[in-house]
Design a protein around this motif. Structure first.
Motif, PDB file in Angstrom:
ATOM      1  N   ILE A 103      34.061   2.999 -20.846  1.00 37.59           N
ATOM      2  CA  ILE A 103      33.934   3.242 -19.416  1.00 37.59           C
ATOM      3  C   ILE A 103      32.448   3.242 -19.084  1.00 37.59           C
ATOM      4  CG2 ILE A 103      34.477   4.780 -17.512  1.00 37.59           C
ATOM      5  CD1 ILE A 103      36.918   3.585 -19.043  1.00 37.59           C
ATOM      6  N   VAL A 104      32.052   2.443 -18.091  1.00 38.26           N
ATOM      7  CA  VAL A 104      30.626   2.275 -17.811  1.00 38.26           C
ATOM      8  C   VAL A 104      30.296   2.619 -16.366  1.00 38.26           C
ATOM      9  CG1 VAL A 104      30.291   0.551 -19.627  1.00 38.26           C
ATOM     10  CG2 VAL A 104      30.924  -0.194 -17.318  1.00 38.26           C
ATOM     11  N   VAL A 105      29.022   2.918 -16.166  1.00 36.46           N
ATOM     12  CA  VAL A 105      28.490   3.226 -14.837  1.00 36.46           C
ATOM     13  C   VAL A 105      27.853   1.960 -14.272  1.00 36.46           C
ATOM     14  CG1 VAL A 105      26.879   4.658 -13.515  1.00 36.46           C
ATOM     15  CG2 VAL A 105      27.986   5.594 -15.578  1.00 36.46           C
ATOM     16  N   THR A 106      28.365   1.512 -13.119  1.00 37.13           N
ATOM     17  CA  THR A 106      27.844   0.278 -12.529  1.00 37.13           C
ATOM     18  C   THR A 106      27.206   0.487 -11.153  1.00 37.13           C
ATOM     19  OG1 THR A 106      30.056  -0.241 -11.681  1.00 37.13           O
ATOM     20  CG2 THR A 106      29.429  -1.226 -13.795  1.00 37.13           C
ATOM     21  N   GLY A 107      27.308   1.700 -10.631  1.00 35.88           N
ATOM     22  CA  GLY A 107      26.689   1.988  -9.345  1.00 35.88           C
ATOM     23  C   GLY A 107      26.335   3.453  -9.238  1.00 35.88           C
ATOM     24  N   ILE A 108      25.205   3.750  -8.596  1.00 35.08           N
ATOM     25  CA  ILE A 108      24.786   5.135  -8.396  1.00 35.08           C
ATOM     26  C   ILE A 108      24.303   5.326  -6.957  1.00 35.08           C
ATOM     27  CG2 ILE A 108      24.179   5.608 -10.804  1.00 35.08           C
ATOM     28  CD1 ILE A 108      21.250   5.071 -10.090  1.00 35.08           C
ATOM     29  N   GLY A 109      24.539   6.523  -6.445  1.00 33.33           N
ATOM     30  CA  GLY A 109      24.068   6.855  -5.102  1.00 33.33           C
ATOM     31  C   GLY A 109      23.862   8.348  -4.987  1.00 33.33           C
ATOM     32  N   ALA A 110      22.874   8.761  -4.228  1.00 37.13           N
ATOM     33  CA  ALA A 110      22.596  10.189  -4.081  1.00 37.13           C
ATOM     34  C   ALA A 110      21.808  10.467  -2.819  1.00 37.13           C
ATOM     35  CB  ALA A 110      21.825  10.716  -5.291  1.00 37.13           C
ATOM     36  N   THR A 111      22.003  11.651  -2.308  1.00 36.17           N
ATOM     37  CA  THR A 111      21.130  12.202  -1.282  1.00 36.17           C
ATOM     38  C   THR A 111      20.855  13.631  -1.689  1.00 36.17           C
ATOM     39  OG1 THR A 111      20.865  12.692   1.080  1.00 36.17           O
ATOM     40  CG2 THR A 111      23.113  12.792   0.216  1.00 36.17           C
ATOM     41  N   SER A 112      19.585  13.990  -1.803  1.00 36.22           N
ATOM     42  CA  SER A 112      19.206  15.248  -2.438  1.00 36.22           C
ATOM     43  C   SER A 112      17.972  15.846  -1.772  1.00 36.22           C
ATOM     44  CB  SER A 112      18.921  14.998  -3.924  1.00 36.22           C
ATOM     45  OG  SER A 112      17.608  14.473  -4.100  1.00 36.22           O
ATOM     46  N   PRO A 113      17.567  17.023  -2.193  1.00 33.19           N
ATOM     47  CA  PRO A 113      16.319  17.583  -1.668  1.00 33.19           C
ATOM     48  C   PRO A 113      15.086  16.757  -2.024  1.00 33.19           C
ATOM     49  CG  PRO A 113      17.677  19.324  -2.590  1.00 33.19           C
ATOM     50  CD  PRO A 113      18.318  18.023  -2.980  1.00 33.19           C
ATOM     51  N   LEU A 114      15.214  15.865  -3.004  1.00 35.55           N
ATOM     52  CA  LEU A 114      14.075  15.042  -3.421  1.00 35.55           C
ATOM     53  C   LEU A 114      14.015  13.694  -2.719  1.00 35.55           C
ATOM     54  CD1 LEU A 114      14.024  15.649  -7.294  1.00 35.55           C
ATOM     55  CD2 LEU A 114      12.378  16.506  -5.607  1.00 35.55           C
ATOM     56  N   GLY A 115      15.139  13.216  -2.201  1.00 38.59           N
ATOM     57  CA  GLY A 115      15.122  11.897  -1.587  1.00 38.59           C
ATOM     58  C   GLY A 115      16.461  11.522  -0.990  1.00 38.59           C
ATOM     59  N   GLY A 116      16.436  10.524  -0.121  1.00 36.61           N
ATOM     60  CA  GLY A 116      17.647  10.091   0.556  1.00 36.61           C
ATOM     61  C   GLY A 116      18.502   9.128  -0.226  1.00 36.61           C
ATOM     62  N   THR A 117      18.007   8.655  -1.374  1.00 33.36           N
ATOM     63  CA  THR A 117      18.763   7.754  -2.239  1.00 33.36           C
ATOM     64  C   THR A 117      18.626   8.210  -3.681  1.00 33.36           C
ATOM     65  OG1 THR A 117      16.923   6.243  -2.670  1.00 33.36           O
ATOM     66  CG2 THR A 117      18.239   5.816  -0.688  1.00 33.36           C
ATOM     67  N   ALA A 118      19.411   7.584  -4.554  1.00 34.86           N
ATOM     68  CA  ALA A 118      19.323   7.913  -5.979  1.00 34.86           C
ATOM     69  C   ALA A 118      17.946   7.555  -6.526  1.00 34.86           C
ATOM     70  CB  ALA A 118      20.413   7.176  -6.756  1.00 34.86           C
ATOM     71  N   ARG A 119      17.462   6.375  -6.186  1.00 38.27           N
ATOM     72  CA  ARG A 119      16.162   5.935  -6.712  1.00 38.27           C
ATOM     73  C   ARG A 119      15.028   6.794  -6.158  1.00 38.27           C
ATOM     74  NH1 ARG A 119      13.921   4.022 -11.011  1.00 38.27           N
ATOM     75  NH2 ARG A 119      15.861   2.813 -11.227  1.00 38.27           N
ATOM     76  N   GLU A 120      15.058   7.126  -4.881  1.00 37.42           N
ATOM     77  CA  GLU A 120      14.025   7.991  -4.311  1.00 37.42           C
ATOM     78  C   GLU A 120      14.045   9.368  -4.982  1.00 37.42           C
ATOM     79  OE1 GLU A 120      14.840   8.038  -0.169  1.00 37.42           O
ATOM     80  OE2 GLU A 120      14.112   5.990   0.191  1.00 37.42           O
ATOM     81  N   SER A 121      15.219   9.873  -5.236  1.00 40.39           N
ATOM     82  CA  SER A 121      15.336  11.176  -5.899  1.00 40.39           C
ATOM     83  C   SER A 121      14.787  11.109  -7.312  1.00 40.39           C
ATOM     84  CB  SER A 121      16.805  11.622  -5.925  1.00 40.39           C
ATOM     85  OG  SER A 121      17.322  11.771  -4.613  1.00 40.39           O
ATOM     86  N   TRP A 122      15.097  10.040  -8.034  1.00 39.20           N
ATOM     87  CA  TRP A 122      14.626   9.863  -9.411  1.00 39.20           C
ATOM     88  C   TRP A 122      13.108   9.719  -9.452  1.00 39.20           C
ATOM     89  CZ3 TRP A 122      15.588  10.493 -14.316  1.00 39.20           C
ATOM     90  CH2 TRP A 122      14.986   9.702 -15.297  1.00 39.20           C
ATOM     91  N   ASP A 123      12.567   8.903  -8.562  1.00 41.53           N
ATOM     92  CA  ASP A 123      11.112   8.696  -8.547  1.00 41.53           C
ATOM     93  C   ASP A 123      10.373   9.999  -8.241  1.00 41.53           C
ATOM     94  OD1 ASP A 123      11.467   6.033  -9.145  1.00 41.53           O
ATOM     95  OD2 ASP A 123      11.176   5.322  -7.089  1.00 41.53           O
TER      96      ASP A 123
END
Length: 412
Positions: free
Chosen positions: A6-26
């Motif tokens: 079972i694999v992960v092919t898409g990610i999405g997030a909105t968090s206190p760090l950013g409005g997207t998964a990549r913004e939050s990670w960066d």
């Protein structure tokens, strides 16, 4: 039943760090904090003792169309924002609605909708209570919103196991895909509970940090001066499918969801088992489902809420499973940056874990001002490079009620 990857092919997030998964990670990699003082009239109106939290950096109402947002509690708004990003990130899923499922989670549900309706009833009478109040406050509303938006008809399930909720939803999604109940699952969790009553209630049980003078350093896992967790909000979503299907459609694969473990302490309604027995069994179950051994673990995203008893109980559990080697494995305690998203936290930390092994980088743990000698983990205020070779990482989530959930991810 044949076993499939079972694999992960898409990610999405909105968090206190950013409005997207990549913004939050960066922002996480940059060592930023998403914790800020609350600028709401109700803080002073109700004399809330804790005046800070991790509010979402980008309001969901800035992303969703106004008619859509008006019909959803903030917890469902966040869910839809994260799921939309994850599905777009996954590319053309090419899946029949009857083969697309939703495994979603929340710890508290639509607390804002419930309490706003109560205020309306008291102040303006029963006839002024909104007809959509129940569909907005019910805990399954986020799952339903995601399901209806994407026409996911295989199932739309909801987990509510406090702070373990969305990690448990990932474990459920793994099993649902393995058993053939769906071809693709959107899994994750959301929470929007920064409300006067929740802040007051958590404060009354002495669970929250009270560092009102310096919110950005309030969440400080593994320090001797830790004094409680920091409330936060947001959502995260992962698109999961079999490796065979992902390869056939030419999808980018972030990592393998290799297994999950779910247990219960049956010890206390709020306190961790100090011996960490339920938590350690959850780790063992996740590793067993992944076909892995403790020696295979190369990274840990810890639950690490910054509470005096919780952090050390988790360390005890990890040491039970991993032995002395636990002190040499790169650990990240990302709630130091994000705060605690309650039912949404496991999915957000799962994304951080996936990106950590995909990019061979354990994100930093900020606010390590005075390390607790009783928790001698390899944790750093700087990002840590992960070793060469295959990666196997675990992400831990534990919640009130004695709920324990652990997800294991493997590099591809």
């Amino acid at each position: 039943m044949s076993h499939q990857k079972i694999v992960v092919t898409g990610i999405g997030a909105t968090s206190p760090l950013g409005g997207t998964a990549r913004e939050s990670w960066d922002a996480l990699l940059a060592g930023e904090s998403g914790i800020r003082s609350l600028e709401h009239d109700w803080v002073s109106q109700y004399e809330i003792p804790v005046t800070f939290a991790g509010e979402a950096k980008v309001a969901a109402t800035e992303v969703l169309a106004r008619p859509t947002a008006k019909r959803l509690d903030p917890s469902s708004q966040f869910a839809l924002v994260a799921a939309m990003e994850a599905v777009a990130d996954a590319g053309d899923l090419n899946v029949e609605p009857e083969r697309l499922g939703v495994d979603w989670a929340t710890g508290i549900g639509g607390v804002w909708s419930l309490l706003n309706a109560w205020d309306t009833l008291r102040e303006r009478g029963a006839r002024r209570v909104m007809p959509l109040t129940v569909p907005m406050l019910m805990p399954n509303a986020p799952s339903a919103a995601v399901s209806m938006h994407f026409e996911a008809r295989a199932f739309a399930r909801t987990v509510a196991s406090a702070c373990a909720s969305s990690t448990e939803s990932l474990s459920n999604a793994y099993e649902h895909l393995q058993s053939g109940l769906a071809d693709v699952v959107i899994a994750g969790g959301s929470e929007a509970a920064i409300h006067p009553i929740t802040l007051a209630a958590f404060n009354s049980m002495q669970a929250l940090s009270r560092r009102n003078d310096d919110p950005a350093t309030a969440s400080r896992p593994y320090t001797t001066s830790r004094d409680g967790f920091v409330m936060a909000e947001g959502a995260a979503a992962l698109v999961l499918e079999t490796e065979e299907r992902a390869l056939a459609r030419g999808a980018r694969i972030y990592a393998e969801l290799a297994g999950g473990g779910v247990t219960a302490d049956s010890y206390h309604i709020t306190a961790n088992d100090p011996e960490g027995r339920g938590a350690s069994r959850a780790v063992e179950l996740a590793l067993a489902q992944a076909g892995a051994t403790p020696d295979d673990v190369t990274h840990i995203n810890a639950h690490a809420t910054s509470t005096p008893v919780g952090d050390i109980a988790e360390y005890t559990a990890l040491r039970t499973v991993l032995g002395d080697r636990v002190n040499d494995i790169p650990v990240s305690a990302t709630k130091a940056s994000t705060g605690h998203l309650l039912g949404g936290t496991g999915a957000l930390e799962a994304i951080f874990t996936v990106l950590a092994i995909a990019e061979r980088t354990a994100p930093p743990t900020i606010n390590l001002v005075d390390r607790d000698p009783e928790i001698p983990l390899t944790v750093s205020g700087e990002r840590q490079a992960l070793s060469d070779g295959p990666q196997l990482a675990i992400s831990n989530s534990f919640g009130f009620g004695g709920h324990n959930a652990v997800a294991a991810f493997r590099s591809v």
